[in-house]
Design a protein around this motif. Sequence first.
Motif, short mmCIF file in Angstrom:
data_model
loop_
_atom_site.label_atom_id
_atom_site.label_comp_id
_atom_site.label_asym_id
_atom_site.label_seq_id
_atom_site.Cartn_x
_atom_site.Cartn_y
_atom_site.Cartn_z
N LYS A 1 0.82 -1.22 0.00
CA LYS A 1 0.00 0.00 0.00
C LYS A 1 0.85 1.27 0.00
N LYS A 2 2.16 1.13 0.24
CA LYS A 2 3.06 2.29 0.15
C LYS A 2 3.26 2.75 -1.28
N LEU A 3 3.06 1.85 -2.24
CA LEU A 3 3.38 2.15 -3.63
C LEU A 3 2.48 3.24 -4.18
N GLN A 4 3.10 4.20 -4.85
CA GLN A 4 2.37 5.32 -5.44
C GLN A 4 2.46 5.34 -6.96
N MET A 5 3.18 4.36 -7.52
CA MET A 5 3.41 4.34 -8.96
C MET A 5 2.70 3.13 -9.59
N PRO A 6 2.43 3.18 -10.89
CA PRO A 6 1.86 2.01 -11.56
C PRO A 6 2.90 0.90 -11.69
N ILE A 7 2.42 -0.34 -11.72
CA ILE A 7 3.28 -1.52 -11.79
C ILE A 7 2.93 -2.34 -13.02
N LEU A 8 3.95 -2.73 -13.78
CA LEU A 8 3.78 -3.69 -14.87
C LEU A 8 4.53 -4.96 -14.47
N GLY A 9 3.83 -6.10 -14.49
CA GLY A 9 4.45 -7.37 -14.14
C GLY A 9 4.42 -8.34 -15.31
N ILE A 10 5.56 -8.94 -15.59
CA ILE A 10 5.71 -9.89 -16.70
C ILE A 10 6.18 -11.23 -16.12
N PHE A 11 5.41 -12.30 -16.36
CA PHE A 11 5.71 -13.59 -15.76
C PHE A 11 5.43 -14.73 -16.73
N GLY A 12 6.01 -15.89 -16.42
CA GLY A 12 5.79 -17.07 -17.24
C GLY A 12 4.94 -18.10 -16.52
N ALA A 13 4.02 -18.72 -17.24
CA ALA A 13 3.12 -19.71 -16.64
C ALA A 13 3.86 -20.97 -16.20
N GLU A 14 5.03 -21.24 -16.82
CA GLU A 14 5.79 -22.44 -16.49
C GLU A 14 6.93 -22.16 -15.52
N ASP A 15 6.91 -21.02 -14.87
CA ASP A 15 7.95 -20.62 -13.93
C ASP A 15 7.60 -21.15 -12.54
N SER A 16 8.33 -22.18 -12.08
CA SER A 16 8.05 -22.71 -10.74
C SER A 16 8.78 -21.93 -9.66
N GLY A 17 9.73 -21.07 -10.06
CA GLY A 17 10.43 -20.22 -9.09
C GLY A 17 9.57 -19.07 -8.63
N ILE A 18 8.86 -18.45 -9.58
CA ILE A 18 7.87 -17.41 -9.29
C ILE A 18 6.55 -17.94 -9.88
N PRO A 19 5.89 -18.85 -9.19
CA PRO A 19 4.75 -19.55 -9.76
C PRO A 19 3.53 -18.65 -9.99
N PRO A 20 2.70 -19.00 -10.97
CA PRO A 20 1.51 -18.20 -11.28
C PRO A 20 0.60 -17.97 -10.07
N GLU A 21 0.54 -18.94 -9.17
CA GLU A 21 -0.31 -18.77 -7.98
C GLU A 21 0.16 -17.58 -7.15
N GLN A 22 1.47 -17.43 -7.02
CA GLN A 22 2.01 -16.30 -6.27
C GLN A 22 1.79 -15.00 -7.03
N VAL A 23 1.93 -15.04 -8.34
CA VAL A 23 1.70 -13.85 -9.16
C VAL A 23 0.27 -13.37 -9.01
N LYS A 24 -0.67 -14.29 -9.00
CA LYS A 24 -2.07 -13.92 -8.86
C LYS A 24 -2.36 -13.32 -7.48
N LYS A 25 -1.69 -13.83 -6.45
CA LYS A 25 -1.82 -13.25 -5.11
C LYS A 25 -1.27 -11.82 -5.10
N PHE A 26 -0.15 -11.63 -5.79
CA PHE A 26 0.46 -10.31 -5.89
C PHE A 26 -0.50 -9.35 -6.59
N GLU A 27 -1.08 -9.78 -7.68
CA GLU A 27 -2.03 -8.94 -8.42
C GLU A 27 -3.25 -8.61 -7.55
#
Length: 280
Positions: free
Chosen positions: A203-229
């Motif tokens: 909630k500190k963030l004041q700028m827009p964020i663009l996130g680019i991720f891969g569906a087959e990335d188990s290091g940064i898995p899609p489930e975590q990306v969706k929680k981030f979004e």
Amino acid sequence: MKQLGKLLFGASLVMLLAGCSSDKKDYLDRMAEEHDGDVPVENAASEISLSSAVTGEEVTYATVNGEDITGYLTKPEGMDQNRPGLIVIHEWWGLNDNIRMMTDKLAGEGYTALAVDLYNGRVAETPENAGKYAGSVNSEEAIDNLKQAYNYLAEQQGAANIGTIGWCFGGGWSLQTALALPQQVDATVIYYGRLIIENEQLKKLQMPILGIFGAEDSGIPPEQVKKFEAALNEVGVTNSIHIYDGAGHAFANPSGNRYQKEAAGDAWTKTTAFFEKHLK
């Protein structure tokens, strides 16, 4: 009150960095798995065309613990001062030729781009060394490094607006830079970087964020990306999050063997449009 605010911010930053370090080994282990057998080698995909001619040079942009820090600064030829600036943060390989190439490519879009060095001159050619270098980074020193990079662009290069971008290890530090400078950074791009999903931090963030991720990335898995979004949406941070089917970790690195040309091309188009909108 201003001094109290600084103390509270400092305390919260220490807590944030401590929290980040608690699962550091687990994160590095996942990155080692994702990069198993990968090497940063030049190939045909590394050859790029620039939108405009650029001039690059090595510069000293910071001093951390008494040690000068050298980065790679590049900017479009023939353009006036006060153009937007970009802090470019390397992958876990370090500030290598691929990152210099990407920095040139960003500068060709009309930016003063500074590729920082969080490894103090070390560059890895194997996943083993990359993991060692990434694991040795001191969080407080890295934040100091990145804050000085911001000041260098703003004060010495006259950048009117400043964004951050990073890939892999650098993607996580792109987010950390935004959290450390929430009032100053104007736009942040994260390529498959380590994420923070706590609402209290985001909630500190004041700028827009663009996130680019891969569906087959188990290091940064899609489930975590969706929680981030979801967390960004909950705290009202403008964001655009994209998960590419069939793409794994480091899919946008043209000098690695995880490269996915179609996904990387689309991600680059989204990146340039995002910066165009929010920095120019």
